[in-house]
Motif scaffolding. Sequence first.
Motif, PDB file in Angstrom:
ATOM      1  N   SER A  43      -1.980   0.122  -6.177  1.00 23.80           N
ATOM      2  CA  SER A  43      -2.339   0.009  -4.761  1.00 23.80           C
ATOM      3  C   SER A  43      -2.118   1.314  -4.001  1.00 23.80           C
ATOM      4  O   SER A  43      -1.953   1.315  -2.781  1.00 23.80           O
ATOM      5  CB  SER A  43      -1.539  -1.118  -4.103  1.00 23.80           C
ATOM      6  N   LYS A  44      -2.128   2.431  -4.729  1.00 23.50           N
ATOM      7  CA  LYS A  44      -2.051   3.726  -4.071  1.00 23.50           C
ATOM      8  C   LYS A  44      -3.369   4.020  -3.363  1.00 23.50           C
ATOM      9  O   LYS A  44      -4.443   3.736  -3.883  1.00 23.50           O
ATOM     10  CB  LYS A  44      -1.771   4.826  -5.088  1.00 23.50           C
ATOM     11  N   LEU A  45      -3.267   4.601  -2.194  1.00 21.83           N
ATOM     12  CA  LEU A  45      -4.448   4.947  -1.416  1.00 21.83           C
ATOM     13  C   LEU A  45      -5.030   6.250  -1.950  1.00 21.83           C
ATOM     14  O   LEU A  45      -4.360   7.286  -1.975  1.00 21.83           O
ATOM     15  CB  LEU A  45      -4.071   5.085   0.057  1.00 21.83           C
ATOM     16  N   THR A  46      -6.278   6.202  -2.382  1.00 16.70           N
ATOM     17  CA  THR A  46      -6.908   7.337  -3.041  1.00 16.70           C
ATOM     18  C   THR A  46      -7.635   8.230  -2.045  1.00 16.70           C
ATOM     19  O   THR A  46      -8.329   7.748  -1.152  1.00 16.70           O
ATOM     20  CB  THR A  46      -7.914   6.852  -4.104  1.00 16.70           C
ATOM     21  N   GLN A  47      -7.501   9.518  -2.200  1.00 16.90           N
ATOM     22  CA  GLN A  47      -8.224  10.487  -1.382  1.00 16.90           C
ATOM     23  C   GLN A  47      -9.614  10.691  -1.955  1.00 16.90           C
ATOM     24  O   GLN A  47      -9.782  11.073  -3.107  1.00 16.90           O
ATOM     25  CB  GLN A  47      -7.474  11.822  -1.367  1.00 16.90           C
ATOM     26  N   VAL A  48     -10.643  10.415  -1.153  1.00 19.00           N
ATOM     27  CA  VAL A  48     -12.015  10.694  -1.563  1.00 19.00           C
ATOM     28  C   VAL A  48     -12.610  11.827  -0.730  1.00 19.00           C
ATOM     29  O   VAL A  48     -13.681  12.343  -1.055  1.00 19.00           O
ATOM     30  CB  VAL A  48     -12.910   9.435  -1.453  1.00 19.00           C
ATOM     31  N   VAL A  62       0.848  -1.184   0.000  1.00 17.63           N
ATOM     32  CA  VAL A  62       0.000   0.000   0.000  1.00 17.63           C
ATOM     33  C   VAL A  62       0.885   1.236   0.000  1.00 17.63           C
ATOM     34  O   VAL A  62       1.787   1.368   0.826  1.00 17.63           O
ATOM     35  CB  VAL A  62      -0.944   0.019   1.217  1.00 17.63           C
ATOM     36  N   MET A  63       0.605   2.146  -0.927  1.00 16.27           N
ATOM     37  CA  MET A  63       1.406   3.351  -1.068  1.00 16.27           C
ATOM     38  C   MET A  63       0.529   4.592  -0.956  1.00 16.27           C
ATOM     39  O   MET A  63      -0.662   4.570  -1.276  1.00 16.27           O
ATOM     40  CB  MET A  63       2.109   3.364  -2.429  1.00 16.27           C
ATOM     41  N   THR A 101      -9.408   2.725  -1.833  1.00 13.15           N
ATOM     42  CA  THR A 101      -9.128   2.330  -3.215  1.00 13.15           C
ATOM     43  C   THR A 101      -9.794   0.995  -3.484  1.00 13.15           C
ATOM     44  O   THR A 101      -9.787   0.109  -2.619  1.00 13.15           O
ATOM     45  CB  THR A 101      -7.602   2.220  -3.443  1.00 13.15           C
ATOM     46  N   GLU A 102     -10.387   0.834  -4.661  1.00 11.70           N
ATOM     47  CA  GLU A 102     -10.997  -0.428  -5.076  1.00 11.70           C
ATOM     48  C   GLU A 102     -10.310  -0.920  -6.345  1.00 11.70           C
ATOM     49  O   GLU A 102     -10.145  -0.146  -7.297  1.00 11.70           O
ATOM     50  CB  GLU A 102     -12.505  -0.271  -5.325  1.00 11.70           C
ATOM     51  N   ILE A 129      -8.871  -1.328  -0.302  1.00  8.04           N
ATOM     52  CA  ILE A 129      -7.793  -0.813   0.544  1.00  8.04           C
ATOM     53  C   ILE A 129      -8.311   0.451   1.211  1.00  8.04           C
ATOM     54  O   ILE A 129      -8.752   1.381   0.534  1.00  8.04           O
ATOM     55  CB  ILE A 129      -6.521  -0.510  -0.265  1.00  8.04           C
ATOM     56  N   GLN A 130      -8.287   0.493   2.537  1.00  2.00           N
ATOM     57  CA  GLN A 130      -8.862   1.625   3.263  1.00  2.00           C
ATOM     58  C   GLN A 130      -8.027   1.977   4.492  1.00  2.00           C
ATOM     59  O   GLN A 130      -7.378   1.106   5.076  1.00  2.00           O
ATOM     60  CB  GLN A 130     -10.300   1.310   3.713  1.00  2.00           C
TER      61      GLN A 130
END
Length: 397
Positions: free
Chosen positions: A121-126, A45-46, A102-103, A92-93
């Motif tokens: 696998s980057k963690l996305t900002q929502v 996870v990045m 991220t889905e 990924i949360q």
Amino acid sequence: MGKHYLFILLSVFTLLINCKGDESMSTPDDNPSTVVQTGKIEGKVMANNGTKPIGGAIIFTIDSNNKVYHTYSDANGNFSLATPEGNTTLHIQTGGGQNFRTEIPITVKKNETITIPATESKLTQVAKMAYVKGSYDEIEDIITALGYTATEITYQDLKNLTKIAQYDIIFLNCGSRGTAQTGTTSPSSDALVYTNLSTFVANGGSLYSSDWASAYLVGGDTNTTTCNAPGGFINDNLLCLKNTGSSGMYTGCTVSNTALAAAIGFNTLDINYDLGSWEKIQAYDPTFWEVLVEKNNEPLMIRTGHYTNTTAPQIPVGTSANNNFMTICHQITSGSSITITINTGSWASHQAHGDTQGPCSGGNSNSGKIYYTTFHNHATGNIGKAEPILEYVILNL
């Protein structure tokens, strides 16, 4: 002929047993008696910058019966998850998934390992994040370095509930306040700021404040000089601070929260308080606040999800990206549970399974979180091991 036929039957029976013995078996979180065929998903996870690994993220899949298979990334961001074969989505949360998630659609094959590229696998900002600029603190620098974005708002914007309600998270930097040119110069003389922040949190918005920004929480002028200071929206019996801290190194501090320690990879650190008159926590209510970092039982970092205000108006808070998602407490084996964010379309099945709305941490499920740290990302930037702690705060609000 009879002996030859018996030999064939025995051979086939032996082959069937051996094949079955080679099958990968795993059990879902929900039903330990169910045997399913699994493959493995591995990765790292990045953060969105592509270089910072993220520890403490939850990684999970949900099968057709809404059973969850999950694991966590280690301090280096690495994870390995056994999950049922077939088409699924890898989630990924962090922080329960409300603000960062991220889905990844994926096909899992029995007994095979799939490695997710770090670019996926980057963690996305929502979440939509905002900050009020400070004199001694620059949390926005850490946000930007992680590859995420936050919008600068002013002290005066805090007086506009419609303005702040569009955000999921607001960061209140140490030394942030109004100016004589714009009217009010300190939180203590502006009840509207406190009322709006209270309504924001009560409706699900999250706050981070540091050091002198305690005045936004419990009252005070530009900072909090005494217990029972005028103003604030956190009751005085829940938290008391005084600006009695002196400059110097705080050695042997302890990361007392196990999840935080696992995510950052250490449980002790030295904190450099290079500015005098920092806010020392004198007293706090342990049923309201959770201590995450301390030194000899002195809290240095606290958080809560227990804030309530029954008189606050009910208003929508946060971004449209969250409209089709909801945070739930998912029940797993042995009476334990995990907090995840799911698509609202699958809620009925999760509810039938025994899951509940809101996070598992208790408190008011409609409330956002409040984090407070006596230390911060001060202007000199030399914060050492406090930096990964503040990164954790950003991703888990």
